[in-house]
Write a protein that holds these residues in place. Structure first.
Motif, PDB file in Angstrom:
ATOM      1  N   ARG A   1       0.836  -1.201   0.000  1.00  0.00           N
ATOM      2  CA  ARG A   1       0.000   0.000   0.000  1.00  0.00           C
ATOM      3  C   ARG A   1       0.874   1.256   0.000  1.00  0.00           C
ATOM      4  NH1 ARG A   1      -2.687  -1.351   3.890  1.00  0.00           N
ATOM      5  NH2 ARG A   1      -4.500  -2.263   2.833  1.00  0.00           N
ATOM      6  N   ILE A   2       1.929   1.243   0.817  1.00  0.00           N
ATOM      7  CA  ILE A   2       2.833   2.395   0.881  1.00  0.00           C
ATOM      8  C   ILE A   2       3.577   2.572  -0.441  1.00  0.00           C
ATOM      9  CG2 ILE A   2       4.900   3.309   2.014  1.00  0.00           C
ATOM     10  CD1 ILE A   2       3.948   1.957   4.592  1.00  0.00           C
TER      11      ILE A   2
ATOM     12  N   LEU B   1       2.593   1.666  -3.455  1.00  0.00           N
ATOM     13  CA  LEU B   1       1.687   2.176  -4.490  1.00  0.00           C
ATOM     14  C   LEU B   1       1.437   3.674  -4.313  1.00  0.00           C
ATOM     15  CD1 LEU B   1      -0.896  -0.757  -4.698  1.00  0.00           C
ATOM     16  CD2 LEU B   1       0.904  -0.196  -6.333  1.00  0.00           C
ATOM     17  N   GLN B   2       1.251   4.113  -3.080  1.00  0.00           N
ATOM     18  CA  GLN B   2       1.064   5.544  -2.834  1.00  0.00           C
ATOM     19  C   GLN B   2       2.307   6.333  -3.226  1.00  0.00           C
ATOM     20  OE1 GLN B   2      -0.024   5.917   1.277  1.00  0.00           O
ATOM     21  NE2 GLN B   2      -2.108   5.090   0.969  1.00  0.00           N
ATOM     22  N   LEU B   3       3.482   5.746  -2.905  1.00  0.00           N
ATOM     23  CA  LEU B   3       4.731   6.415  -3.245  1.00  0.00           C
ATOM     24  C   LEU B   3       4.900   6.520  -4.762  1.00  0.00           C
ATOM     25  CD1 LEU B   3       7.350   7.658  -2.180  1.00  0.00           C
ATOM     26  CD2 LEU B   3       8.377   5.374  -2.213  1.00  0.00           C
TER      27      LEU B   3
ATOM     28  N   GLU C   1       2.494   6.666  -6.959  1.00  0.00           N
ATOM     29  CA  GLU C   1       1.534   7.665  -7.444  1.00  0.00           C
ATOM     30  C   GLU C   1       2.049   9.079  -7.203  1.00  0.00           C
ATOM     31  OE1 GLU C   1      -3.188   8.860  -6.870  1.00  0.00           O
ATOM     32  OE2 GLU C   1      -2.293   7.203  -5.737  1.00  0.00           O
ATOM     33  N   GLU C   2       2.608   9.324  -6.004  1.00  0.00           N
ATOM     34  CA  GLU C   2       3.121  10.660  -5.697  1.00  0.00           C
ATOM     35  C   GLU C   2       4.313  11.011  -6.574  1.00  0.00           C
ATOM     36  OE1 GLU C   2       3.964  10.795  -1.576  1.00  0.00           O
ATOM     37  OE2 GLU C   2       1.858  10.630  -0.943  1.00  0.00           O
TER      38      GLU C   2
END
Length: 314
Positions: free
Chosen positions: A30-31, A33-35, A37-38
């Protein structure tokens, strides 16, 4: 790879952190994927800023920047489920345009009959097939008016019948309107107008054609005046401009008055304040201009009786 490409790649991998049983591994994905995206969004911003700087450098060098090519305007495929939604809406684009036949004025109708001799015994009448043929007829309509003459012996006076009011001179309104139409609409020269009339046995002198074009045009001037007055009343503002022109070798000014609904042209020898007022009054020649002389213009101490202030025109 741009942001949309990264999203498509991740979708093909089909990683679902919520379905991973190991909580630590699920949180890690999850982390990550967020990273991703950012970072992808940050990279897109840097690309846009970099391209902007490149364009500015290109402009400074006198070169063209990168063109802004917009995507195709095609609408995406939409799944329309109901029959009602699939039907085209009754918009002006889908309305059937009027055909040329709808604009044609029918002057007369003729029936084309079938030769009854060629019909078999069982032939039945089923109506008509309409065919519109456009035609124009140019022919003379020369009229000899016999005006009655009466003489009164008691009053010593002769009474003569009058021709119709539209008849002035030797040529009727049809000839005059044809001359004006050929000149002002078709831009035909006067010698060719004379040749045209002669071909149809209208015996008219070239000088008469010239007089029809240049004289007795009060009706047209009145029509222009009415249009101009209606144009002035159509909006609360008018736009004016002028440009130099030559009339008989003399300097004049072409005055243009307009708003979104009309445009009027006037030719004047001057462009001063009084001329502009004359135009707005519908009298560009200033023939009906009048002046107001009152106490403000009179001075008993002045040698000429004037105090030096200008007269007001109306």
């Amino acid at each position: 790879m741009n942001l949309s490409g990264i999203v498509q790649t991740l979708e093909t991998i089909n990683i679902r952190p919520d379905e991973i049983q190991d909580e630590q591994l699920s949180e890690t994905f999850r982390i990550l994927l967020q990273l991703i995206e950012e970072l992808s969004g940050h990279v897109e911003k840097l690309k846009a800023e970099n391209q902007k700087l490149r364009d500015e450098i290109s402009l400074m060098k006198g070169e063209q920047p990168k063109p802004n090519i917009k995507p195709s305007g095609k609408k995406p495929n939409v799944d329309i489920s109901s029959e009602e939604e699939r039907k085209p809406k009754n918009t002006p684009k889908n309305k059937k345009p009027k055909t040329k036949k709808d604009k044609i004025k029918i002057d007369r109708v003729e029936v084309c009959e079938v030769d009854k001799g060629i019909l078999p015994d069982d032939a039945e009448f089923k109506g008509y097939q309409s065919v519109v043929v456009q035609e124009i007829v140019i022919k003379t309509d020369n009229v000899e008016y016999k005006k009655e003459i009466y003489y009164s012996q008691s009053q010593k006076k002769t009474y003569i019948g009058k021709t119709p009011s539209e008849i002035e001179g030797e040529f009727g309104p049809g000839v005059k309107s044809t001359v004006l139409t050929l000149k002002h609409v078709a831009n035909v020269s006067e010698p060719k107008i004379h040749e045209f009339m002669d071909n149809f046995d209208i015996h008219i002198a070239p000088s008469t054609i010239s007089r029809i074009i240049t004289k007795n045009n009060k009706l047209f001037h009145q029509e222009k005046s009415d249009i101009f007055k209606a144009g002035l009343l159509s909006t609360g503002y008018q736009q004016m401009d002028d440009t130099s022109s030559r009339v008989h070798g003399q300097n004049h000014y072409a005055q243009i008055v307009c708003n979104p609904y009309y445009t009027a042209y006037f030719t004047t020898p001057r462009k001063d304040r009084l001329t502009i007022l004359d135009i707005l009054r519908g009298d560009p020649s200033g023939e009906s201009r009048s002046y107001c002389f009152n106490e403000g213009n009179y001075s008993p101490t002045h040698p000429d009786g004037m105090n030096g202030s200008p007269l007001s025109a109306s």
